[in-house]
Design an enzyme around this catalytic site. Structure first.
Site, PDB file in Angstrom:
ATOM      1  N   ILE A  93      -0.359   4.622   4.397  1.00 56.89           N
ATOM      2  CA  ILE A  93      -0.527   3.543   3.422  1.00 56.89           C
ATOM      3  C   ILE A  93      -1.876   2.863   3.572  1.00 56.89           C
ATOM      4  CG2 ILE A  93       1.958   3.130   3.349  1.00 56.89           C
ATOM      5  CD1 ILE A  93       1.400   0.507   4.915  1.00 56.89           C
ATOM      6  N   ASP A  94      -2.548   3.060   4.719  1.00 61.35           N
ATOM      7  CA  ASP A  94      -3.810   2.358   4.975  1.00 61.35           C
ATOM      8  C   ASP A  94      -5.004   2.988   4.284  1.00 61.35           C
ATOM      9  OD1 ASP A  94      -2.623   0.457   6.632  1.00 61.35           O
ATOM     10  OD2 ASP A  94      -2.790   1.733   8.397  1.00 61.35           O
ATOM     11  N   VAL A 100       7.474  -4.528   4.065  1.00 65.84           N
ATOM     12  CA  VAL A 100       7.768  -4.294   2.646  1.00 65.84           C
ATOM     13  C   VAL A 100       6.651  -3.470   2.011  1.00 65.84           C
ATOM     14  CG1 VAL A 100       9.096  -6.427   2.418  1.00 65.84           C
ATOM     15  CG2 VAL A 100       6.663  -6.441   1.876  1.00 65.84           C
ATOM     16  N   ASN A 149      -4.767   8.817 -22.542  1.00 59.82           N
ATOM     17  CA  ASN A 149      -5.831   9.464 -21.770  1.00 59.82           C
ATOM     18  C   ASN A 149      -6.462  10.604 -22.574  1.00 59.82           C
ATOM     19  OD1 ASN A 149      -7.501   9.697 -19.554  1.00 59.82           O
ATOM     20  ND2 ASN A 149      -6.115  10.988 -18.385  1.00 59.82           N
ATOM     21  N   ARG A 174      21.817  13.750 -24.073  1.00 56.71           N
ATOM     22  CA  ARG A 174      21.494  12.495 -24.755  1.00 56.71           C
ATOM     23  C   ARG A 174      19.984  12.433 -24.971  1.00 56.71           C
ATOM     24  NH1 ARG A 174      26.276  12.537 -24.756  1.00 56.71           N
ATOM     25  NH2 ARG A 174      27.769  10.882 -24.202  1.00 56.71           N
TER      26      ARG A 174
END
EC number: 2.7.1.11
Length: 842
Positions: free
Chosen positions: A210-211, A346, A590, A718
């Site tokens: 995450i860093d 978190v 895009n 659906r």
């Protein structure tokens, strides 16, 4: 293997690979070695069907996948992609549970995986195969046991997703491999004939962190998911801060890397940040207080300071949130009501955002290719991404570079630490300084003769990041002495409401208002699709002359690109249009020529993926249900394709490929086979994504009705249409950060024309440009070249779509069987002659 994909595998390999243009390129020896099937295989149930013509293999390649180190969102996407691509390539896929601990323990920790074992993993957070510290693997006896367990399972190829420590351990394991095998034989643990087929260990790394702290890659798997959590938390905190006129000090992760703190500061418009790589000068206390006091005097009711856990001063002393809080709350100073919030773990949790799912999937596929292509002489590599390119890079060089950053910080050589980070990191830091110190740094002011009056206008549909781009550009203009003027409600507002009383459509920006736009979706200055020709080119040219604009900055989609093209072509007739004009693409589709990325596309994909996850949950609960989801995107299938990649769609229908009855029939047969084989053990629902203009006949409802009718009561279907919610609410962290970086570059580009004559501007092709990400670079491209050579005008999209081959990845990993591609439509005289029977259709 589907015949339609076979040509991809026969293309030559280059060391740097585009994920969209060379993701399937494998050398022919994979076929001759028996690692590719020539006949069709069922991906949903990989056992060979009767009559298959698969090449005989002496030994099936066995590839193991493991996750190690700290968990990060997207790791499950890696495992899914590696397992399914390995099976698709005719290999056996294994998962090593609990990281290196699983290698040492062996037994049930090393499990063979089947296609269906990883169904539904894309939407799961963390890592489902676990990760754990393993002290035993640090020592040679532990690695010896791990090597034995791999040989016993017949594994000599390992894909590892983890941080730099985990990947360093993997490289060491590979280096020791020959000696470990020799020791196992000499100790009588294994026989010589047992190790003979496994003399060489191939390892490929993927960076899950995450860093975003490994050098050589723009993004690590999980970093944008973590950044999204931080931005969401800061957005919530800002509401309380503004309500009570408080200051908040928010601590985020990053012991040796300030990427999360920096990007969060840029994305949320924080007042001040602290990162390890770039401490403020000795007077950081005075600097912070000056900035905060300046903002408060301007009328801001909130103060946000973001601090990385590894923040230091110039002398290497730690700066803590408490120190910052005490300084802001000092009654002899600012005297602000200040609170501390530490976000903690978190930041790691939750499901991966769309970008991390895409990154995990593409890199997982590339990792399988890399281990199959590796030779004993190949250096251990890791899979990186640079802008939009997937790149294989030597692992230890990247690890060493990352260690050099930490060493430079420890030695207080902060200039070197910043230089070792990538270009985007440095540019984003400069962008933050420019947008937070508005009118505070007098050295940034240009001489009067260089200052410009710049008109800001949004054109097209709203897209996430538009407001962040305008905010950043206005901040930069104010710091440089330019006059930034808003043109409200596009060219329609400009032409018909510029002189309204008491408030016209043309008016200067109020910085206090604009400063709060970083996290706002939509377009605060308004936008619509009207082109200058529709508003009246003479009127538009006259108003540009009336308001004495020196430049125009446009933010928008294909309509904005068309508008710039019209203004450029009208210069011969209207001299007032001989001013520099630049476009920052912003559209969820895009589809703007000249760039591989448009603001808002990431926000759209996040919204779509989140929507599809919920729909898939509903489909899973009923076990036997297929949802057909209609996506936006005009005549560009980007949203449908990337959305399909992020949610694991069973099929994706795009305008570029088209949709035929034969294709639909093949997919119906496949789904019937899938549900016939499914005995109720699986709870994963199934999705089909169709672009809104993929077909003139088949839409989401019709396809759902056909599926329902053909199911004959065996499963349900659906349709669902997310509609304009795909434009998003709060822009994504990526769209915000890139908006700031690219918007500032746009104004800097316009500045180059300050003081030039109209004739000089008119003859310079770079006076009308589009900024874009192309390959590994951020570039300005002349609109004249793009409109003449790169634009498919009838379909309102680029002639070459960089992401087209990603659809092949969606099909392969979704288990979709081969199908016959739709026939192209006949047009013009040939179509008429064929209808009259004058000419053959072939």
């Amino acid at each position: 293997m589907p015949i339609k994909y076979l040509d991809f595998f026969l293309r030559p390999i280059s060391y740097v690979l585009s994920p969209f243009q060379a993701l399937f390129s494998l050398i022919p020896r994979l076929i001759t070695a028996g690692l590719l099937f020539q006949g069709p295989i069922s991906h949903e149930f990989p056992a060979q069907p009767p009559g298959s013509t698969a090449l005989k293999m002496a030994t099936r390649k066995k590839i193991a996948i493991m996750t190690s180190g700290g968990d990060s969102p997207g790791m499950n996407g890696v495992v899914r992609a590696c397992v399914r691509m390995a099976i698709h390539m005719g290999c056996d896929a294994y998962c090593v549970y609990e990281g290196y601990e699983g290698l040492v323990q062996g037994g049930n920790f090393i499990r063979k995986m089947e296609w269906h074992d990883v169904r539904g993993w894309l939407s799961e957070g963390g890592t489902l195969i676990g990760t754990a510290r393993c002290m035993a693997f640090y020592e040679r006896p532990g690695r010896l046991v791990a090597a034995k367990n791999m040989i016993l399972n017949g594994i000599d190829a390992l894909i590892i997703c983890g941080g730099d420590g985990s990947l360093t351990g993997a490289d060491k394991f590979r280096a020791e491999w020959p000696s470990l095998l020799d020791e196992l034989v000499s100790a009588g643990e294994l026989q010589a004939e047992q190790i003979e087929p496994y003399k060489h260990l191939n390892i490929v790394g993927l960076v899950g962190s995450i860093d975003n702290d490994l050098s050589g890659t723009d993004a690590t798997i999980g970093c944008y998911s973590s950044l999204a959590r931080i931005c969401y938390a800061v957005d919530l905190i800002e509401a309380t801060a503004s309500s009570h006129s408080r200051a908040f000090v928010i601590e985020v992760m990053g012991r040796h890397c300030g990427w999360l703190a920096l990007m969060a500061g840029v994305a949320t418009g924080a007042d001040f940040i602290f990162i390890p790589e770039k401490p403020r000068d000795d007077n950081w206390r005075e600097d912070m207080c000056n900035v905060v006091e300046h903002h408060r005097k301007m009328g801001k009711r909130k103060t946000i300071v973001i601090i990385a856990e590894g923040a230091l001063d110039r002398h290497g002393n730690k700066i803590t949130p408490t120190m910052v809080k005490d300084l802001l709350a000092d009654k002899d100073g600012l005297g602000l009501d200040t609170r501390i919030t530490t976000l903690g773990h978190v930041q790691r949790g939750g499901t991966a955002v769309a970008y991390d799912r895409m990154l995990a999937t593409l890199q997982g596929v590339e990792a399988v290719k890399a281990v199959l292509e590796a030779t004993p002489e190949t250096k251990t590599c890791f899979i990186a991404i640079t802008e939009n390119k997937i790149v294989r890079k030597p692992l230890m060089e990247a690890v060493q570079a990352a260690k050099e950053v930490a060493k430079a910080i420890e030695m207080q050589d902060f200039d070197r630490a910043m230089a070792l980070r990538d270009t985007e990191f440095s540019e984003q830091y400069r962008s933050f300084i420019m947008t937070t110190a508005v009118q505070l740094d007098k050295e940034m002011l240009l001489p009067k003769e260089k200052q410009m009056k710049i008109g800001f206008i949004n054109v097209g549909a709203p897209a996430g990041g538009m407001n962040a781009a305008v905010r950043a550009a206005v901040a930069y203009c104010l710091s440089r002495g330019h006059e930034a003027v808003a043109i409200h409600n596009g060219f329609a507002g400009f032409a018909r409401h510029h002189g309204d009383k008491p408030l016209g459509a043309v008016r200067p920006f109020d910085w206090l208002e604009v400063d709060g736009w970083a996290s706002k979706g939509g377009s605060e200055i308004g936008t619509n699709r009207e082109l200058p020709s529709e508003s009246g080119m003479e009127t538009v040219a006259g108003l540009i002359e009336l308001y004495k604009f020196d430049a125009l900055f446009l933010v928008g989609g294909f309509e904005a690109f068309h508008a710039v093209a019209q203004l450029r072509r009208a210069r011969d007739q209207y001299p007032s249009l001989c001013i520099p004009i630049t476009l920052l693409p912003a559209t969820i589709s895009n589809n703007v020529p000249g760039t591989e990325y448009s603001l808002g596309s990431d926000t759209c994909l996040n919204e779509l993926v989140d929507y599809c996850d919920k729909i898939k949950q509903s489909a899973s609960a009923t076990r036997r249900r297929v949802f057909v989801i209609e996506t936006q995107g005009g005549r560009s299938g980007y949203v449908a394709t990337l959305g399909g990649l992020g949610v694991g769609a069973s099929a994706v229908y795009t305008p570029e490929e088209g949709l035929s009855l034969e294709m639909l029939a093949a997919d119906v047969r496949h789904l019937k086979d899938v549900f016939a084989q499914d005995k109720g053990q699986s709870r994963a629902g199934r999705l089909i994504l169709i672009n809104e203009k993929a077909s003139k006949v088949y839409n989401a409802k019709l396809i759902a009705d056909i599926l329902r009718d053909e199911a004959h009561g065996r499963f349900e279907s659906r349709e669902s249409i997310p509609g304009h919610m795909q434009q998003g609410g709060v822009p994504s962290a990526m769209d915000r950060c890139r908006a700031v970086r690219l918007a500032i570059k746009c104004i800097q580009h316009l500045e180059k024309f300050g003081g030039k004559t109209r004739e000089e501007i008119k003859t310079d092709p770079m006076s009308a440009t589009v900024i874009g990400i192309k390959g590994a670079s951020v570039v300005f491209s002349p609109v004249k070249t793009i409109e003449e050579e790169e634009t498919d005008w009838p379909n309102r999209r680029p002639k070459a779509a960089f992401w087209l081959e990603m659809k092949g990845i969606v099909d392969i990993l979704g288990g979709r069987p081969s199908y016959k591609e739709p026939e192209p439509d006949l047009t013009g005289v040939k179509a008429k002659d064929v209808k009259r029977g004058i000419e053959s259709a072939t």
